[in-house]
Write a protein that holds these residues in place. Sequence first.
Motif, PDB file in Angstrom:
ATOM      1  N   UNK A 295       0.822  -1.212   0.000  1.00 34.08           N
ATOM      2  CA  UNK A 295       0.000   0.000   0.000  1.00 34.08           C
ATOM      3  C   UNK A 295       0.854   1.260   0.000  1.00 34.08           C
ATOM      4  N   UNK A 296       2.152   1.110   0.239  1.00 34.08           N
ATOM      5  CA  UNK A 296       3.060   2.253   0.195  1.00 34.08           C
ATOM      6  C   UNK A 296       3.242   2.793  -1.219  1.00 34.08           C
ATOM      7  N   UNK A 297       2.697   2.070  -2.212  1.00 40.25           N
ATOM      8  CA  UNK A 297       2.756   2.535  -3.606  1.00 40.25           C
ATOM      9  C   UNK A 297       1.458   3.220  -4.056  1.00 40.25           C
ATOM     10  N   UNK A 298       0.437   3.256  -3.197  1.00 41.54           N
ATOM     11  CA  UNK A 298      -0.849   3.868  -3.550  1.00 41.54           C
ATOM     12  C   UNK A 298      -0.712   5.393  -3.456  1.00 41.54           C
ATOM     13  N   UNK A 299      -1.110   6.131  -4.502  1.00 42.43           N
ATOM     14  CA  UNK A 299      -1.079   7.596  -4.401  1.00 42.43           C
ATOM     15  C   UNK A 299      -1.844   8.061  -3.157  1.00 42.43           C
ATOM     16  N   UNK A 300      -1.292   9.058  -2.473  1.00 44.82           N
ATOM     17  CA  UNK A 300      -1.874   9.503  -1.207  1.00 44.82           C
ATOM     18  C   UNK A 300      -3.344   9.878  -1.330  1.00 44.82           C
ATOM     19  N   UNK A 301      -3.730  10.496  -2.443  1.00 43.08           N
ATOM     20  CA  UNK A 301      -5.122  10.916  -2.580  1.00 43.08           C
ATOM     21  C   UNK A 301      -6.065   9.742  -2.831  1.00 43.08           C
ATOM     22  N   UNK A 302      -5.536   8.543  -3.036  1.00 37.90           N
ATOM     23  CA  UNK A 302      -6.362   7.347  -3.242  1.00 37.90           C
ATOM     24  C   UNK A 302      -6.361   6.410  -2.040  1.00 37.90           C
ATOM     25  N   UNK A 303      -5.463   6.640  -1.082  1.00 36.14           N
ATOM     26  CA  UNK A 303      -5.296   5.673   0.008  1.00 36.14           C
ATOM     27  C   UNK A 303      -6.530   5.554   0.892  1.00 36.14           C
ATOM     28  N   UNK A 304      -7.194   6.658   1.213  1.00 41.34           N
ATOM     29  CA  UNK A 304      -8.383   6.586   2.059  1.00 41.34           C
ATOM     30  C   UNK A 304      -9.441   5.670   1.435  1.00 41.34           C
ATOM     31  N   UNK A 305      -9.664   5.790   0.133  1.00 44.00           N
ATOM     32  CA  UNK A 305     -10.643   4.935  -0.547  1.00 44.00           C
ATOM     33  C   UNK A 305     -10.239   3.468  -0.529  1.00 44.00           C
ATOM     34  N   UNK A 306      -8.947   3.190  -0.703  1.00 38.95           N
ATOM     35  CA  UNK A 306      -8.467   1.800  -0.662  1.00 38.95           C
ATOM     36  C   UNK A 306      -8.642   1.244   0.740  1.00 38.95           C
ATOM     37  N   UNK A 307      -8.290   2.024   1.768  1.00 33.76           N
ATOM     38  CA  UNK A 307      -8.487   1.574   3.145  1.00 33.76           C
ATOM     39  C   UNK A 307      -9.970   1.326   3.424  1.00 33.76           C
ATOM     40  N   UNK A 308     -10.844   2.135   2.852  1.00 35.55           N
ATOM     41  CA  UNK A 308     -12.280   1.918   3.000  1.00 35.55           C
ATOM     42  C   UNK A 308     -12.731   0.610   2.362  1.00 35.55           C
ATOM     43  N   UNK A 309     -12.159   0.264   1.211  1.00 27.32           N
ATOM     44  CA  UNK A 309     -12.470  -1.016   0.562  1.00 27.32           C
ATOM     45  C   UNK A 309     -12.000  -2.182   1.419  1.00 27.32           C
ATOM     46  N   UNK A 310     -10.813  -2.052   2.014  1.00 25.58           N
ATOM     47  CA  UNK A 310     -10.295  -3.103   2.893  1.00 25.58           C
ATOM     48  C   UNK A 310     -11.198  -3.233   4.118  1.00 25.58           C
TER      49      UNK A 310
END
Length: 190
Positions: A87-102
């Motif tokens: 997840x350290x490769x996820x653009x910062x502006x997309x990380x919240x959405x990815x964490x929400x999916x998890x």
Amino acid sequence: MAKAPSTRLTGFLALLPAGGSILELGCGAGNHSAKMLEAGFAVRPTDGSPEMAVVASRRLGRPVETMLFHELDEQETYDGVWASACLLHVPKDELEGILGRIHGALKPGGVFYASFKVGDGDGRDKLGRYYNYPSAEWLQATYAASGGWNALSSETSTIQSFDETPATMLHLLVRKVAALADRATSFKTP
């Protein structure tokens, strides 16, 4: 001789029910998935790189799915999600959405491990690879905005990166809470 599982992986597995279901994001060559399978867990290994999925499939002797983080859409399916150094490769502006999916993919009470290179802002390493380089405070706020989590542990380690520079890794282990009233995301600052 096979390499022993990491202390972090062993601790993560100890928090899950015997034979529980695990989603591994960014499984790479499949080393962690192999340890999870050997321990009797039902594992879904995935990687965003089709080439790495092939390598992991050979290692594990089973299909490994190519899946990008934003393609995760299951709801309350997994007892645990393991995301080591991916997840350290996820653009910062997309990380919240990815964490929400998890968060959505975990069963209530499910456990989630992720590791990040600590820093003050995103950028590329000497090899041109993108990293989000978050601070602990930024990650805490981003986790809190993505869903209800209880922090179980937060620790740092120093590694040598692929570009041969030292880096501080932040290892976060959290549990999904069932109700928003139970939210208490808090990470120690390294």
